[in-house]
Design a protein around this motif. Structure first.
Motif, mmCIF file in Angstrom:
data_model
loop_
_atom_site.group_PDB
_atom_site.id
_atom_site.type_symbol
_atom_site.label_atom_id
_atom_site.label_comp_id
_atom_site.label_asym_id
_atom_site.label_seq_id
_atom_site.Cartn_x
_atom_site.Cartn_y
_atom_site.Cartn_z
ATOM 1 N N MET A 52 0.557 -1.371 0.356
ATOM 2 C CA MET A 52 -0.027 -0.399 0.234
ATOM 3 C C MET A 52 0.533 1.543 0.114
ATOM 4 O O MET A 52 0.401 2.266 -0.506
ATOM 5 N N ALA A 53 1.886 0.854 0.734
ATOM 6 C CA ALA A 53 2.987 2.547 0.569
ATOM 7 C C ALA A 53 2.993 2.503 -0.897
ATOM 8 O O ALA A 53 3.011 4.004 -1.785
ATOM 9 N N VAL A 54 3.727 1.920 -1.681
ATOM 10 C CA VAL A 54 3.465 1.777 -3.968
ATOM 11 C C VAL A 54 2.113 2.476 -4.156
ATOM 12 O O VAL A 54 2.668 3.251 -4.754
ATOM 13 N N HIS A 55 1.811 1.536 -3.699
ATOM 14 C CA HIS A 55 0.372 1.993 -4.574
ATOM 15 C C HIS A 55 -0.650 3.411 -4.050
ATOM 16 O O HIS A 55 -0.346 4.377 -4.975
ATOM 17 N N HIS A 56 0.037 3.947 -3.203
ATOM 18 C CA HIS A 56 -0.432 5.472 -2.474
ATOM 19 C C HIS A 56 0.849 6.269 -3.232
ATOM 20 O O HIS A 56 0.262 7.603 -3.259
ATOM 21 N N GLN A 57 2.399 5.860 -3.023
ATOM 22 C CA GLN A 57 3.005 6.894 -3.831
ATOM 23 C C GLN A 57 2.359 7.305 -5.188
ATOM 24 O O GLN A 57 2.521 8.177 -5.564
ATOM 25 N N GLN A 58 2.577 6.138 -5.749
ATOM 26 C CA GLN A 58 1.663 6.517 -7.081
ATOM 27 C C GLN A 58 0.289 7.424 -7.234
ATOM 28 O O GLN A 58 0.050 8.786 -8.312
ATOM 29 N N ALA A 59 -0.875 7.291 -6.504
ATOM 30 C CA ALA A 59 -1.460 7.785 -6.141
ATOM 31 C C ALA A 59 -1.250 9.884 -5.751
ATOM 32 O O ALA A 59 -1.984 11.426 -5.949
ATOM 33 N N VAL A 60 -0.528 10.167 -5.220
ATOM 34 C CA VAL A 60 0.326 11.401 -4.760
ATOM 35 C C VAL A 60 0.574 11.680 -5.761
ATOM 36 O O VAL A 60 0.640 13.436 -6.240
ATOM 37 N N GLU A 61 1.723 10.678 -6.436
ATOM 38 C CA GLU A 61 2.386 11.942 -7.439
ATOM 39 C C GLU A 61 0.771 12.503 -8.788
ATOM 40 O O GLU A 61 1.071 12.854 -9.667
ATOM 41 N N MET A 62 0.240 11.651 -8.729
ATOM 42 C CA MET A 62 -1.367 11.648 -10.137
ATOM 43 C C MET A 62 -1.387 13.114 -9.757
ATOM 44 O O MET A 62 -2.295 13.750 -9.969
ATOM 45 N N SER A 63 -1.827 12.719 -8.381
ATOM 46 C CA SER A 63 -2.514 13.960 -7.794
ATOM 47 C C SER A 63 -1.639 15.315 -7.886
ATOM 48 O O SER A 63 -2.302 16.609 -8.425
ATOM 49 N N TYR A 64 -0.553 15.514 -7.807
ATOM 50 C CA TYR A 64 0.340 16.666 -8.078
ATOM 51 C C TYR A 64 0.400 16.532 -9.417
ATOM 52 O O TYR A 64 0.019 17.968 -10.137
ATOM 53 N N LEU A 65 0.443 15.622 -10.151
ATOM 54 C CA LEU A 65 0.059 15.721 -12.038
ATOM 55 C C LEU A 65 -0.826 17.231 -12.262
ATOM 56 O O LEU A 65 -0.801 18.054 -13.003
ATOM 57 N N VAL A 66 -2.277 16.203 -11.885
ATOM 58 C CA VAL A 66 -2.858 16.959 -11.783
ATOM 59 C C VAL A 66 -3.606 18.744 -11.431
ATOM 60 O O VAL A 66 -4.313 19.412 -12.091
ATOM 61 N N ARG A 67 -2.513 18.502 -10.017
ATOM 62 C CA ARG A 67 -2.884 20.258 -9.900
ATOM 63 C C ARG A 67 -2.221 21.405 -10.829
ATOM 64 O O ARG A 67 -2.887 22.274 -10.757
ATOM 65 N N ASP A 68 -0.847 20.599 -11.728
ATOM 66 C CA ASP A 68 -0.086 21.746 -12.302
ATOM 67 C C ASP A 68 -0.919 21.652 -13.532
ATOM 68 O O ASP A 68 -0.196 22.664 -14.643
ATOM 69 N N ARG A 69 -2.101 20.729 -13.742
ATOM 70 C CA ARG A 69 -2.632 20.792 -15.010
ATOM 71 C C ARG A 69 -3.813 21.135 -15.200
ATOM 72 O O ARG A 69 -5.174 21.753 -16.474
ATOM 73 N N THR A 70 -4.848 22.547 -14.593
ATOM 74 C CA THR A 70 -6.052 22.870 -14.533
ATOM 75 C C THR A 70 -6.548 23.684 -13.033
ATOM 76 O O THR A 70 -5.501 23.782 -11.976
ATOM 77 N N GLY A 71 -6.855 24.482 -13.748
ATOM 78 C CA GLY A 71 -7.332 25.053 -12.476
ATOM 79 C C GLY A 71 -8.365 24.908 -12.273
ATOM 80 O O GLY A 71 -9.558 26.422 -11.474
ATOM 81 N N ASP A 72 -9.114 24.440 -12.331
ATOM 82 C CA ASP A 72 -11.027 24.272 -11.603
ATOM 83 C C ASP A 72 -10.099 23.717 -10.086
ATOM 84 O O ASP A 72 -9.964 22.615 -9.433
ATOM 85 N N GLU A 73 -11.023 24.871 -9.412
ATOM 86 C CA GLU A 73 -11.047 24.611 -7.618
ATOM 87 C C GLU A 73 -11.038 23.109 -7.239
ATOM 88 O O GLU A 73 -10.570 22.283 -6.097
ATOM 89 N N GLU A 74 -12.485 22.630 -7.497
ATOM 90 C CA GLU A 74 -13.172 20.933 -7.165
ATOM 91 C C GLU A 74 -11.613 20.291 -6.923
ATOM 92 O O GLU A 74 -11.874 19.652 -5.846
#
Length: 210
Positions: A52-74
């Motif tokens: 789950m540590a490995v699984h979670h790491q990918q979720a963190v990476e994807m989340s920071y990726l999208v935060r840099d690629r959209t201005g949608d606040e939700e």
């Protein structure tokens, strides 16, 4: 409940979960003595913590990726909440392995502790249930705006479904009480987030992948 209010509720629940997570970490550190009742290296407790540590790491990476690629606040708020929650939980899982004096990597295939080791193909980087492939991550990194939001929500929905499956496995198979409770908390929180992501996808004329 509106999507904005629902997102706000989940953000509040996430904050509460982080406080609880800190308390759980402290409780384990205070009550568990490494080498005295600590789980074995091949146990479900250790396997879940490692995987789950490995699984979670990918979720963190994807989340920071999208935060840099959209201005949608939700979407940005949801991504931030997921990144913070899962980074915190990942630290707890790795901390428990240290506490138990167990290795953070294993020669066994991922999810062997669930009896699924022969099913984890690792194809294109997707090592465990729900994980995105390297190709999907590269595609997410090329998109912006609504397209990035939709792919992220679809990938994260799949990711959560896989994570829930693994967490339910720990609830059934793990023996350390606080780890079982953390796993159940993951199930509850990620089920709520899947519902929110379905609403966000619908508002964008899309839906989760089959």
């Amino acid at each position: 409940m509106s999507r904005t209010r629902q997102a706000g509720w989940i953000a509040g629940a996430t904050a509460a979960a982080l406080v609880a997570a800190g308390a759980i970490t402290y409780a384990v550190a205070e009550s568990d003595d490494p080498g005295n009742g600590a789980p074995a290296a091949d146990s479900a407790d250790a396997g879940f913590a490692r995987d789950m540590a490995v699984h979670h790491q990918q979720a963190v990476e994807m989340s920071y990726l999208v935060r840099d690629r959209t201005g949608d606040e939700e979407v940005r708020r949801l991504a931030y909440d997921i990144a913070q929650t899962q980074a915190n939980q990942r630290g707890m899982l790795l901390g428990w392995l240290d506490l138990w004096e167990l290795p953070k990597v294993s020669a066994d295939p991922p999810v062997t502790w669930m009896g699924m080791g022969d099913m984890a193909s690792g194809k294109d980087g997707a090592l465990m249930p729900g994980m995105a492939t390297n190709t999907e991550l590269k595609k997410l990194n090329t998109l912006k705006g609504k397209q990035a939001e939709i792919l992220y929500l679809q990938l994260m929905t799949d990711h959560h479904k896989g994570g829930i499956h693994m967490a339910e496995g720990c609830v059934q198979k793990c023996t350390v009480g606080v780890e079982k409770r953390l796993a159940q908390g993951m199930v509850d929180a990620q089920q709520s987030e899947i519902k929110l992501m379905a609403d966000l996808l619908k508002a964008r004329g899309a839906k989760a992948r089959d």
